[in-house]
Enzyme design. Structure first.
Site, PDB file in Angstrom:
ATOM      1  N   LYS A 258       0.716  -1.260  -0.008  1.00  7.81           N
ATOM      2  CA  LYS A 258      -0.003  -0.068  -0.022  1.00  7.81           C
ATOM      3  C   LYS A 258       0.953   1.148  -0.130  1.00  7.81           C
ATOM      4  O   LYS A 258       1.921   1.361   0.445  1.00  7.81           O
ATOM      5  CB  LYS A 258      -0.913  -0.055   1.114  1.00  7.81           C
ATOM      6  CG  LYS A 258      -1.957  -1.054   1.263  1.00  7.81           C
ATOM      7  CD  LYS A 258      -2.959  -1.196   0.135  1.00  7.81           C
ATOM      8  CE  LYS A 258      -3.830  -1.903   0.139  1.00  7.81           C
ATOM      9  NZ  LYS A 258      -4.824  -1.805   1.274  1.00  7.81           N
ATOM     10  N   ASP A 353      -2.944  -6.437   0.266  1.00  8.79           N
ATOM     11  CA  ASP A 353      -1.477  -6.842   0.759  1.00  8.79           C
ATOM     12  C   ASP A 353      -1.429  -8.017   1.984  1.00  8.79           C
ATOM     13  O   ASP A 353      -0.365  -8.209   2.435  1.00  8.79           O
ATOM     14  CB  ASP A 353      -0.885  -5.432   1.259  1.00  8.79           C
ATOM     15  CG  ASP A 353      -1.557  -4.580   2.405  1.00  8.79           C
ATOM     16  OD1 ASP A 353      -2.728  -5.099   2.653  1.00  8.79           O
ATOM     17  OD2 ASP A 353      -0.863  -3.957   3.126  1.00  8.79           O
ATOM     18  N   ASP A 392      -3.944  -8.180  17.304  1.00  5.94           N
ATOM     19  CA  ASP A 392      -4.779  -7.503  16.190  1.00  5.94           C
ATOM     20  C   ASP A 392      -5.821  -8.230  15.837  1.00  5.94           C
ATOM     21  O   ASP A 392      -5.774  -9.731  15.249  1.00  5.94           O
ATOM     22  CB  ASP A 392      -3.861  -7.467  15.120  1.00  5.94           C
ATOM     23  CG  ASP A 392      -4.596  -6.426  13.976  1.00  5.94           C
ATOM     24  OD1 ASP A 392      -4.841  -5.236  14.548  1.00  5.94           O
ATOM     25  OD2 ASP A 392      -4.832  -6.962  12.802  1.00  5.94           O
ATOM     26  N   ASN A 393      -7.219  -7.961  16.074  1.00  4.04           N
ATOM     27  CA  ASN A 393      -8.195  -8.533  15.314  1.00  4.04           C
ATOM     28  C   ASN A 393      -8.583  -9.812  16.055  1.00  4.04           C
ATOM     29  O   ASN A 393      -8.769 -10.807  15.157  1.00  4.04           O
ATOM     30  CB  ASN A 393      -8.232  -8.497  13.894  1.00  4.04           C
ATOM     31  CG  ASN A 393      -8.665  -7.015  13.248  1.00  4.04           C
ATOM     32  OD1 ASN A 393      -9.358  -6.321  13.939  1.00  4.04           O
ATOM     33  ND2 ASN A 393      -8.151  -6.863  12.272  1.00  4.04           N
ATOM     34  N   GLU A 421      -7.558  -6.472  20.663  1.00  2.00           N
ATOM     35  CA  GLU A 421      -7.960  -5.158  19.926  1.00  2.00           C
ATOM     36  C   GLU A 421      -9.046  -5.899  19.276  1.00  2.00           C
ATOM     37  O   GLU A 421      -9.006  -6.207  18.004  1.00  2.00           O
ATOM     38  CB  GLU A 421      -6.775  -5.080  18.918  1.00  2.00           C
ATOM     39  CG  GLU A 421      -6.985  -3.711  18.036  1.00  2.00           C
ATOM     40  CD  GLU A 421      -7.541  -3.891  16.740  1.00  2.00           C
ATOM     41  OE1 GLU A 421      -8.248  -2.922  16.161  1.00  2.00           O
ATOM     42  OE2 GLU A 421      -7.642  -4.974  16.316  1.00  2.00           O
TER      43      GLU A 421
END
Length: 665
Positions: A258, A353, A392-393, A421
């Site tokens: 990105k 990505d 993360d997540n 998170e």
């Protein structure tokens, strides 16, 4: 509790002489707290911090009952503490657990024969009735009792007095009551099922996080290194933080990298998103070569530790299409029917990505080699001195995976801390807490009004989730630029820092917050020129910052015992909907801190408020000594009602230390 074993025979009458067994307890022990899903999951406690234990305990009849809680450590050693009757058959007490690690507790209850005898006999004495038979009953109750140490001497003396004319006085004395509460007969002793708890070190429940991108710590225009981060440690500790948290520090993929502002095409020199993990330089157990080496990272961890900082790493189970595992272990990834790799997406969003890991096989069995590889990765970083992980997540990965993994990490690292998170549905967020996450992101980011904050904090501190879910009130993240901060100017940033640091045991900010950064992508809760896709170089002394406010709340948190346990939060009256007033009161030390926070960043408020005298058992006309924790001056508030003015441009909050007459209570 076990069921009654007595069963009637079908079509027959039980012979009168037949014996039968009853295995049901005579006492009831119900509604035990803390208990998570009836013991399916462990309740969370903090090592050395007394926790309140409660249960409904009752029996037939009117006998006096006794009860205690027995805490059992992972090694089998125990300690006990008495429970006392509160109201409506509710019994409460407090006990502390050593740790960190697994533990449990049980509640024991019994019919207290001596206390029942003493109560009833005292009534007869008061009524002038003969108690000669009752004294014989007391002597009988002493038969067979055993004691140790000082209690053995006291029991011997009591038995001696039982043969004298002073027996009645001795039997009904307060000293005897205390002795018999410890060694007296316990009839129909009943024990609850063990309730599991997980004992955390304090930082799991009380911490202040500062998030930064190591790659942004270099000189302007240059990629930062771990050595550059070391030069930044004094800045972080000066603000009062004790956890320094990094987004992923691994090599970043080049395929579909990105560009700035999340554009699909990267320009020459664009650094890419750190969440697209993996390249030819390595994967989740490697560091980005531009940051330095693993030795450099180890040195940074050691340097931070010397300053009282722990390093927290972001564990993102994401892989770029260039991750080494893709060629080494293709079965660890999800593939589409046409043979192409499956990219991560949250329709209509697509993350070109990043590709997806595969947690279960086609037959429904866990993808065990992959699970173990992830465990090895967590243990790898623990071996490098990191035992705090922001994940993360996690809500997009299977619950059984996390329950297994966290349990396995804790086998060798019981002090490990996992922060979820998970900005997701309430029940999913709470399930993650149940299965082992020590901390959780929360909805604080979007709770702005007095009603919203009051309702949410009341839920977190009084409802069932208080026993397993600990929130971390992050004021912002690289992903989330809240609307309020986009529009509030500096007053809003000051208010949110004070709220986050004073309402929750854990709080955090992402760097840039202290400089009131809030410029959004148009129409989105995202940052324009997001640091997720480019380097940021900030002037640490830029005018308009709120570093003083951050230092203040972290100092108050550090200096005041009342701030360490968020469950002591109590909202108090302030007669303006734009002002949130609340007390943090630690009953054990007597420390009490009162907050008034202006929620409106655009207009001041002059309002009447109440001093919470009732929290100290004081009447409405009493006085309390007050220290202004912002300016340091002290004075006295007489009576309950007072007035205050807060202005968003000067100081949108007030913080007071309260001391009742005679000192802390």
């Amino acid at each position: 509790m076990k069921d009654l074993k007595t069963r009637a025979r079908s079509g027959k009458t039980r012979p009168a002489t037949e014996t039968f067994e009853i295995d049901a307890p005579r006492l009831a022990i119900e509604s035990i707290r803390p208990s998570v899903d009836m013991g399916r999951f462990a309740a969370k406690v903090v090592a050395g911090r007394p926790v309140e234990i409660s249960a409904d305990i009752f029996s037939d009849g009117h006998e006096v009952l006794g009860a205690e809680v027995v805490a059992t450590k992972g090694d089998g050693t125990t300690r006990s503490s008495a429970l006392t009757h509160d109201v409506n058959d509710r019994w409460t007490g407090r006990i502390a657990f050593d740790g960190p690690g697994p533990a449990s507790y049980t509640i024991r209850a019994w019919r207290d024969l001596w206390a029942t005898w003493a109560r009833d006999t005292a009534k007869k004495v008061a009524a002038g009735q003969s108690v000669a038979v009752e004294l014989k009953e007391a002597r009988s109750l002493l038969t067979g009792l055993r004691a140790r140490g000082d209690d053995a001497d006291a029991l011997k003396a009591l038995r001696a007095s039982a043969k004298t004319e002073a027996a009645q006085t001795a039997f009904l004395s307060s000293e005897t009551a205390r002795l018999m509460s410890r060694i007296g007969p316990r009839a129909h002793l009943t024990e609850s099922a063990p309730q599991p708890v997980w004992v955390d070190r304090e930082r799991a429940a009380f911490s202040a996080w500062y998030e930064l991108f190591p790659r942004s710590m270099g000189p302007a225009g240059k990629h930062g290194t771990f050595v550059d981060v070391e030069r930044h440690l004094d800045y972080v500790t000066d603000l009062g933080f004790d956890v320094l948290y990094f987004p992923p520090i691994h090599p970043i993929g080049r395929t579909n990298r990105k560009g700035k502002n999340n554009t699909l095409t990267a320009a020459e020199g664009d650094v890419g998103s750190p969440y697209a993990i993996g390249s030819e330089e390595g994967g989740h157990m490697a560091v980005h070569p531009d940051l330095g080496t693993l030795d450099d990272f180890d040195h940074l961890v050691g340097a931070a530790s010397k300053k009282g900082l722990e390093i927290a790493l972001d564990i993102a189970l994401n892989a770029s299409p260039d991750h080494p595992w893709l060629t080494e272990h293709p079965k660890w990834f999800e593939w589409r029917p046409d043979g192409s790799i499956k990219y991560a997406e949250n329709p209509p969003k697509k993350y070109e990505d990043i590709v997806n890991f595969r947690y279960y096989l086609d037959d429904g069995a866990p993808n065990e080699p992959f699970w173990r590889a992830v465990l090895d990765m967590f243990l790898f970083w623990a071996d490098h001195g990191v035992t705090i992980f922001r994940v993360d997540n996690p809500h997009t990965k299977p619950f059984p995976f996390w329950e297994w993994l966290i349990g396995e990490v804790r086998r060798t690292h019981p002090g490990a801390i996992f922060l979820a998170e998970a900005f997701t549905r309430p029940k999913v967020m709470k399930r993650l807490a149940k299965i082992g996450y020590n901390q959780s992101y929360s909805y604080f980011t979007w709770r702005n009004t007095k009603a919203e904050l009051t309702d949410y904090l009341t839920e977190l501190t009084t409802e069932e989730c208080r026993d397993h879910m600990r929130v971390n009130f992050f004021v912002n993240t690289p992903d989330i630029n809240p609307v309020l901060l986009q529009t509030s100017g500096r007053p809003g940033f000051r208010t949110r820092a004070i709220l986050a640091g004073s309402l929750a045991g854990n709080w955090g900010l992402y760097s840039g917050f202290e400089f009131c950064e809030g410029t959004p992508m148009p129409g989105k809760e995202e940052y324009l020129d997001s640091e997720k896709y480019e380097l940021k170089h900030r002037d640490l002394d830029a005018p308009g910052h709120i570093k003083g406010d951050v230092r203040l709340i972290n100092r108050i948190r550090r200096d005041h015992p009342a701030m360490r346990d968020h469950l002591n939060l109590r909202f108090v009256p302030a007669y303006d909907d734009r002002v949130l007033a609340y007390l943090r009161h630690d009953a054990e030390s007597g420390d009490a801190v009162l907050f008034h926070v202006l929620l409106d960043p655009h207009g001041g408020a002059e309002f009447e408020f109440e001093v919470p005298l009732w929290e100290f058992g004081l009447p409405n006309e009493a006085s309390v000594e007050v220290q202004d924790l912002i300016h340091g001056n002290s004075f006295t508030w007489h009576g309950m009602r007072h007035r205050l003015t807060l202005d968003p441009e000067t100081r949108p909050y007030a913080i007071w230390k309260l001391t009742p007459p005679g000192g802390p209570r």
